[in-house]
Design a protein around this motif. Structure first.
Motif, mmCIF file in Angstrom:
data_model
loop_
_atom_site.group_PDB
_atom_site.id
_atom_site.type_symbol
_atom_site.label_atom_id
_atom_site.label_comp_id
_atom_site.label_asym_id
_atom_site.label_seq_id
_atom_site.Cartn_x
_atom_site.Cartn_y
_atom_site.Cartn_z
ATOM 1 N N LEU A 175 63.861 20.271 -6.920
ATOM 2 C CA LEU A 175 62.873 20.624 -6.186
ATOM 3 C C LEU A 175 62.288 19.799 -4.479
ATOM 4 C CD1 LEU A 175 61.060 19.028 -10.024
ATOM 5 C CD2 LEU A 175 61.568 21.559 -8.611
ATOM 6 N N LEU A 176 62.900 19.045 -4.694
ATOM 7 C CA LEU A 176 62.979 18.218 -3.404
ATOM 8 C C LEU A 176 63.034 19.082 -2.351
ATOM 9 C CD1 LEU A 176 64.395 14.384 -3.862
ATOM 10 C CD2 LEU A 176 61.452 14.956 -3.749
ATOM 11 N N TYR A 193 60.645 21.714 -1.442
ATOM 12 C CA TYR A 193 59.701 21.942 -1.414
ATOM 13 C C TYR A 193 59.829 21.501 -0.298
ATOM 14 C CZ TYR A 193 55.941 18.404 0.685
ATOM 15 O OH TYR A 193 55.038 18.019 1.663
ATOM 16 N N ARG A 194 60.780 21.355 1.012
ATOM 17 C CA ARG A 194 61.851 22.145 2.072
ATOM 18 C C ARG A 194 60.929 23.714 2.324
ATOM 19 N NH1 ARG A 194 65.160 18.319 1.743
ATOM 20 N NH2 ARG A 194 66.748 19.718 1.502
ATOM 21 N N ALA A 205 58.818 25.325 0.325
ATOM 22 C CA ALA A 205 57.256 25.747 0.453
ATOM 23 C C ALA A 205 56.971 25.466 1.305
ATOM 24 C CB ALA A 205 56.892 24.240 -1.370
ATOM 25 N N VAL A 206 57.230 24.643 1.919
ATOM 26 C CA VAL A 206 55.837 23.862 3.215
ATOM 27 C C VAL A 206 55.906 24.819 4.213
ATOM 28 C CG1 VAL A 206 56.308 21.632 2.841
ATOM 29 C CG2 VAL A 206 57.393 21.894 4.875
ATOM 30 N N LEU A 232 53.337 17.033 7.138
ATOM 31 C CA LEU A 232 53.744 18.388 6.186
ATOM 32 C C LEU A 232 55.323 18.252 6.455
ATOM 33 C CD1 LEU A 232 51.583 21.164 5.590
ATOM 34 C CD2 LEU A 232 52.361 19.988 3.733
ATOM 35 N N SER A 288 57.271 14.740 6.002
ATOM 36 C CA SER A 288 57.125 14.746 4.276
ATOM 37 C C SER A 288 58.751 15.001 3.723
ATOM 38 C CB SER A 288 56.213 15.547 3.212
ATOM 39 O OG SER A 288 55.465 16.500 3.762
ATOM 40 N N ALA A 289 58.601 16.955 4.742
ATOM 41 C CA ALA A 289 59.991 17.351 4.105
ATOM 42 C C ALA A 289 61.050 16.796 4.366
ATOM 43 C CB ALA A 289 59.146 19.250 5.130
ATOM 44 N N THR A 294 62.430 14.447 2.741
ATOM 45 C CA THR A 294 62.877 14.870 1.187
ATOM 46 C C THR A 294 64.593 15.387 1.273
ATOM 47 O OG1 THR A 294 62.531 17.052 1.894
ATOM 48 C CG2 THR A 294 61.375 16.159 0.957
ATOM 49 N N ASP A 302 66.494 14.275 -1.341
ATOM 50 C CA ASP A 302 67.849 15.090 -2.860
ATOM 51 C C ASP A 302 68.883 14.839 -2.804
ATOM 52 O OD1 ASP A 302 68.316 16.016 0.072
ATOM 53 O OD2 ASP A 302 67.661 17.930 -0.012
#
Length: 196
Positions: free
Chosen positions: A11-12, A15-16, A18-19, A42, A45-46, A49, A53
């Protein structure tokens, strides 16, 4: 239990990806300071991760095929996007972006060639430092100017970027030499042909 734990690193990584559409919006020329700051948050935070991860996957021993494939791909896409988006904002020179991205694509191609031969070339400390400095430089350059009384921030970002460029080229050369050495041992006839 391990199957559920494996979801967290994946999921982490996801997320990269997703942003990315949000960064495309936030880092447009002419965007307001709050929107630029949102893009900065953003991206940071990416970038974080990228560490967690892999750390969690190793700590919990929950390595998956998805993670092995998508984790490095997510890194490349995130960094490539940032370098491209910062060019029209005049925060990164196009030449620097080209050199860094060209190195990434070339080494990714060599990794693909090595993988087809069953060859695994472990990531070096230089490569890890390269990624770290790239992410730090991009984060600094992405921070909206004037938001804090830090007039030296653009210069710091540029200096960090040049360190990242140096590490990118040196680590790329290091990987190329390792690849040629190992690939030459597994294909001696090709190495002899190259020398002739």
């Amino acid at each position: 239990m391990n199957q559920h734990l494996a979801l967290i690193p994946n999921l982490l990584t996801g997320y990269r990806f997703a942003v990315i559409p949000f960064l495309l919006f936030c880092l447009q020329p002419g965007a307001s300071t709050p929107i630029k700051f949102t893009g900065f948050l953003l991206f940071v935070s990416a970038a974080i991760t990228d560490y967690y991860d892999g750390y969690l996957a190793r700590r919990w021993d929950v390595h998956t095929d998805f993670g092995k494939l998508m984790d490095p791909l997510a890194d490349k896409v995130l960094v490539a996007l940032a370098f491209i988006l910062l060019i029209p904002l005049e925060l990164v020179a196009a030449e620097i972006s080209f050199l860094i991205l060209a190195r990434e694509f070339i080494i990714t191609g060599l990794r693909g060639v090595a993988a087809t031969e069953g060859i695994v070339i472990a990531a070096s400390k230089l490569g890890k430092w390269k990624t770290t400095f790239q992410l730090i430089a991009l984060s600094i350059l992405m921070f909206p100017p004037g938001l804090l009384p830090l007039p030296f921030l653009p210069q710091l970002g540029t200096a960090t970027l040049y360190v990242a460029l140096l590490l990118t080229l040196v680590s790329g050369g290091d990987y190329l030499l390792k690849f040629l050495k190992i690939y030459g041992k597994t294909h001696p006839e090709k190495g002899d042909r190259a020398k002739s």
